[in-house]
Scaffold this motif. Structure first.
Motif, PDB file in Angstrom:
ATOM      1  N   SER A 273      35.466  43.866  41.748  1.00  0.00           N
ATOM      2  CA  SER A 273      37.081  43.935  42.112  1.00  0.00           C
ATOM      3  C   SER A 273      38.067  44.955  41.444  1.00  0.00           C
ATOM      4  O   SER A 273      38.811  45.071  41.233  1.00  0.00           O
ATOM      5  CB  SER A 273      37.510  42.524  41.538  1.00  0.00           C
TER       6      SER A 273
ATOM      7  N   ARG B 190      33.978  41.325  53.169  1.00  0.00           N
ATOM      8  CA  ARG B 190      34.890  40.947  53.910  1.00  0.00           C
ATOM      9  C   ARG B 190      36.345  41.457  53.660  1.00  0.00           C
ATOM     10  O   ARG B 190      37.477  41.213  54.296  1.00  0.00           O
ATOM     11  CB  ARG B 190      35.246  39.230  53.788  1.00  0.00           C
ATOM     12  N   SER B 191      36.579  42.068  52.388  1.00  0.00           N
ATOM     13  CA  SER B 191      37.782  42.447  52.080  1.00  0.00           C
ATOM     14  C   SER B 191      38.065  43.882  52.379  1.00  0.00           C
ATOM     15  O   SER B 191      37.214  44.598  52.825  1.00  0.00           O
ATOM     16  CB  SER B 191      37.807  42.357  50.498  1.00  0.00           C
ATOM     17  N   ARG B 192      39.346  44.455  52.248  1.00  0.00           N
ATOM     18  CA  ARG B 192      39.688  45.709  52.734  1.00  0.00           C
ATOM     19  C   ARG B 192      38.884  46.758  51.642  1.00  0.00           C
ATOM     20  O   ARG B 192      38.535  47.734  52.262  1.00  0.00           O
ATOM     21  CB  ARG B 192      41.230  45.755  52.519  1.00  0.00           C
TER      22      ARG B 192
END
Length: 363
Positions: free
Chosen positions: A298, A329-331
């Protein structure tokens, strides 16, 4: 190190073609000739490569050193089409960058004809050429390079001695240990470090303290990141409890560069393995290493996220699967979709191999 501009990607470039590059080599503009010489090293196709090799050989005589250097570099990339005698002649070039690129190209080509002039250059050439000749000799003939490299450990220039130490480490010849060990007391920090690194490559731990010291740098003057990561890799190769402890300490250091901590976390997990998990200290180390890798997923900087994904592909377990999927799944995970997929596949293979009845179980 080499300060030439990075190569142009030849066929993906919309601004230059083979014919344009060949034409630009005759341009009166030095930058255009340099750009063309650089691009020609990326040519594909037998006919195109032959045409490029002919043009680049002529460019070795260009009036501009930057063009000659680019031509030598590109000829090294073209492989067997490169003219070894013409590159040997450039070892006597009046420009440092040209000499170095010629030596690099001869090492890449691995033609035996390049060995004697490089050996002579290591003995008698200018320091910049001696430095590069050490590496190139090891690439051409690992056996014959041993004696010249041992002699170069006493070179009056510390950078040359350091390069010789690195080259000896890559040869894998255990006889070098007795010549490298005294360099741990050398006056120059680079020589001490490279000797320690080379000893680790030869599975000798006498340079361990020199390597561990690289991990203890404090602000405002942190050690170069590349040096720290090399130390991490060398300590992991040695793999003793003492070396693992040093790597674990790096994970807990607030001064640690994040890239080094991520790589160290992978090695800590690899050294711990998948054995018994009832040792409290081992469990603490394992959890700390896993946390470093998962936290890096992250990170704001993409290269840190990518580096963490690469490490998890090597050591990740079931604990890493959902965090990797969440990143996918995240940007922030869009640019890393393929590496994440590869990492998840690697983890699945490991879990399958470790499971009872998995593919590595004797039947």
């Amino acid at each position: 190190m080499h300060n030439l501009d990075p190569p142009v990607s030849f066929f993906t470039s919309s601004t230059i073609t083979l014919d344009a590059a060949l034409r630009d080599l005759a341009s009166g503009n030095v930058k255009a000739r340099h750009r063309a010489a650089t691009a020609l090293g990326d040519v594909e196709g037998a006919t195109e490569r032959r045409r490029a090799a002919v043009a680049l050989t002529a460019a070795l005589e260009d009036d501009a050193p930057m063009v000659r250097a680019a031509a030598a570099e590109s000829l090294g990339a073209l492989g067997e089409l490169a003219p070894v005698p013409a590159l040997i002649a450039r070892l006597a070039d009046g420009d440092s960058a040209v000499r170095q690129q010629a030596a690099i190209a001869l090492g890449a080509l691995r033609d035996p004809a390049g060995f004697p002039p490089l050996a002579e250059a290591l003995r008698e050439g200018p320091a910049d050429l001696r430095f590069q000749a050490a590496t190139s000799l090891a690439e051409i003939d690992a056996v014959a390079a041993y004696e010249p490299l041992v002699a170069a450990l006493a070179d009056r220039d510390a950078k040359v001695a350091a390069a010789a130490a690195v080259a000896l480490g890559t040869l894998g010849d255990g006889r070098a240990v007795r010549h490298l060990a005294p360099l741990l007391e050398h006056a120059d920090d680079d020589v001490r470090f490279e000797a320690a690194w080379a000893l680790a490559e030869l599975d000798d731990a006498r340079g361990g303290e020199v390597l561990r010291a690289q991990l203890r740098s404090e602000p405002p003057s942190p050690r170069p990141l590349g040096r720290v990561i090399e130390a991490v890799e060398a300590l992991a190769r040695l793999g003793s409890p003492e070396e693992r402890e040093a790597l674990s300490a790096l994970l807990a250091s607030r001064a640690a560069q994040p890239e080094a901590a991520i790589v160290a976390a992978r090695h800590v997990l690899a050294l711990l393995g998948e054995g018994a998990r009832d040792d409290v200290d081992d469990l603490r180390e394992r959890q700390a290493a896993e946390l470093v890798l998962l936290t890096a997923l992250s990170a704001r900087k993409e290269h840190l996220r990518g580096l963490a994904v690469e490490q998890l592909a090597l050591v990740g377990g079931a604990w890493a699967e959902e965090p990797l999927r969440a990143l996918a799944r995240s940007r922030r995970g869009r640019a890393l979709a393929e590496p994440i997929e590869d990492a998840l596949a690697a983890i699945a293979r490991r879990l399958g191999a470790e499971a009872p009845g998995g593919p590595d179980v004797d039947r």
